[in-house]
Write a protein that holds these residues in place. Structure first.
Motif, short mmCIF file in Angstrom:
data_model
loop_
_atom_site.label_atom_id
_atom_site.label_comp_id
_atom_site.label_asym_id
_atom_site.label_seq_id
_atom_site.Cartn_x
_atom_site.Cartn_y
_atom_site.Cartn_z
N THR A 41 0.84 -1.35 0.02
CA THR A 41 0.14 0.11 -0.02
C THR A 41 0.83 1.23 -0.09
O THR A 41 1.61 1.39 0.87
CB THR A 41 -0.83 -0.19 1.25
N LEU A 42 0.55 1.93 -1.08
CA LEU A 42 1.52 3.17 -1.25
C LEU A 42 0.92 4.33 -0.57
O LEU A 42 -0.24 4.61 -0.51
CB LEU A 42 1.84 3.36 -2.58
N GLN A 43 1.62 5.34 -0.12
CA GLN A 43 1.15 6.71 0.43
C GLN A 43 1.97 7.78 -0.18
O GLN A 43 2.95 7.91 -0.50
CB GLN A 43 1.60 7.04 1.95
N GLY A 44 1.14 8.84 -0.72
CA GLY A 44 1.54 9.85 -1.39
C GLY A 44 2.24 9.53 -2.77
O GLY A 44 1.67 9.13 -3.37
N ASN A 45 3.22 9.99 -2.84
CA ASN A 45 4.20 9.98 -4.06
C ASN A 45 5.13 8.82 -4.09
O ASN A 45 6.03 8.74 -4.92
CB ASN A 45 4.85 11.31 -4.62
N ALA A 47 7.01 5.29 -4.84
CA ALA A 47 6.84 4.58 -6.01
C ALA A 47 6.93 2.93 -6.07
O ALA A 47 7.27 2.60 -4.65
CB ALA A 47 8.32 4.56 -6.82
N CYS A 48 6.16 1.99 -6.77
CA CYS A 48 6.01 0.54 -6.65
C CYS A 48 7.49 0.20 -6.36
O CYS A 48 8.13 0.31 -7.62
CB CYS A 48 5.17 0.29 -7.39
N PRO A 49 7.47 -0.78 -5.62
CA PRO A 49 8.87 -1.52 -5.66
C PRO A 49 8.87 -2.45 -6.74
O PRO A 49 7.74 -2.98 -7.15
CB PRO A 49 9.05 -2.23 -4.33
N THR A 50 9.96 -2.59 -7.28
CA THR A 50 10.09 -3.69 -8.41
C THR A 50 10.36 -5.21 -7.77
O THR A 50 10.63 -5.25 -6.61
CB THR A 50 11.38 -3.67 -9.09
N THR A 52 11.37 -9.19 -7.79
CA THR A 52 12.64 -9.66 -7.97
C THR A 52 12.56 -11.31 -7.99
O THR A 52 11.74 -11.79 -7.01
CB THR A 52 13.65 -9.50 -6.74
N GLY A 53 12.91 -11.92 -8.80
CA GLY A 53 12.85 -13.64 -8.79
C GLY A 53 11.51 -13.90 -9.26
O GLY A 53 10.83 -13.60 -9.92
N ASP A 54 11.01 -14.84 -7.96
CA ASP A 54 9.67 -15.37 -8.21
C ASP A 54 8.87 -14.56 -7.38
O ASP A 54 7.73 -15.15 -6.98
CB ASP A 54 9.86 -16.86 -7.64
N GLU A 55 8.84 -13.14 -7.27
CA GLU A 55 8.03 -12.70 -6.72
C GLU A 55 7.14 -11.57 -7.51
O GLU A 55 7.60 -11.10 -8.47
CB GLU A 55 8.75 -11.60 -5.61
N ILE A 56 5.85 -11.42 -7.27
CA ILE A 56 4.88 -10.19 -7.94
C ILE A 56 4.66 -9.29 -6.78
O ILE A 56 4.03 -9.89 -5.62
CB ILE A 56 3.80 -11.17 -8.50
N VAL A 57 4.82 -8.25 -7.30
CA VAL A 57 4.55 -7.34 -6.33
C VAL A 57 3.23 -6.62 -6.95
O VAL A 57 3.14 -5.84 -8.01
CB VAL A 57 5.57 -6.07 -6.39
N VAL A 58 2.13 -6.24 -6.01
CA VAL A 58 0.84 -5.67 -6.48
C VAL A 58 0.78 -4.29 -5.44
O VAL A 58 0.85 -4.25 -4.32
CB VAL A 58 -0.27 -6.62 -6.04
N CYS A 59 0.62 -3.19 -6.19
CA CYS A 59 0.70 -1.92 -5.83
C CYS A 59 -0.57 -1.22 -5.57
O CYS A 59 -1.34 -1.47 -6.74
CB CYS A 59 1.92 -1.11 -5.97
N THR A 60 -1.22 -0.80 -4.47
CA THR A 60 -2.43 0.02 -4.13
C THR A 60 -1.99 1.35 -3.70
O THR A 60 -1.18 1.39 -2.79
CB THR A 60 -3.38 -0.61 -3.61
N ARG A 61 -2.71 2.44 -4.13
CA ARG A 61 -2.67 3.65 -3.29
C ARG A 61 -3.78 3.84 -2.32
O ARG A 61 -4.80 3.51 -2.44
CB ARG A 61 -2.74 4.61 -4.27
N ASN A 62 -3.40 4.41 -1.03
CA ASN A 62 -4.10 4.71 -0.08
C ASN A 62 -4.62 6.29 0.00
O ASN A 62 -3.82 6.99 0.25
CB ASN A 62 -3.80 4.39 1.32
#
Length: 140
Positions: A41-45, A47-50, A52-62
């Motif tokens: 969960t991202l706050q303000g400005n 950036a979504c982390p990238t 790595t490897g076998d990982e999927i990152v899902v970003c949402t804004r609050n």
């Protein structure tokens, strides 16, 4: 409605595949699910982390970080001194109707006051049922 050119569609699909990391592309080609899915969960400005490897990152804004969560909000009846003037005026109007014995008011005074008793009982019963349901939902 215009049709999508097949070559344009293929170029868009190829462009989308180049945005995926190489590990994710290889994993998708093998048909294996990701080892880890991380929700951020991202706050303000921020950036979504990238990934790595076998990982999927899902970003949402609050968008409302300081709003009180629904589970903690008080949804009970509002005290008279905290209500708007519109609600106060409507309540005064209803009290005046009952006191005047107007039709559909369940008042012992006046010619049409008795006609509203069953309506009043039905409204009270429905309000009690809603209150019970709200208490049951809050207890879950």
């Amino acid at each position: 409605m215009s049709r999508l050119n097949p070559s344009l569609f293929l170029s868009l699909a190829a462009g989308a595949l180049t945005l995926l990391p190489a590990a994710a592309q290889a994993q998708a080609a093998q048909g294996k699910p990701p080892q880890r899915v991380r929700s951020v969960t991202l706050q303000g400005n921020q950036a979504c982390p990238t990934s790595t490897g076998d990982e999927i990152v899902v970003c949402t804004r609050n968008d409302e970080p300081y709003r009180i969560p629904k589970s903690l909000r008080d949804s009970g009846p509002i005290a008279a001194q905290n209500q708007s003037w519109v609600n106060r005026a409507a309540q005064i109007d209803e009290v005046s109707r009952v006191a005047g014995g107007l039709p559909d008011t369940c008042s012992p005074v006046g010619t049409g006051g008795q006609t509203g008793c069953s309506m009043m009982w039905n409204r009270n019963w429905a309000a009690e049922r809603r209150a019970i349901q709200q208490q049951e939902q809050a207890g879950r």
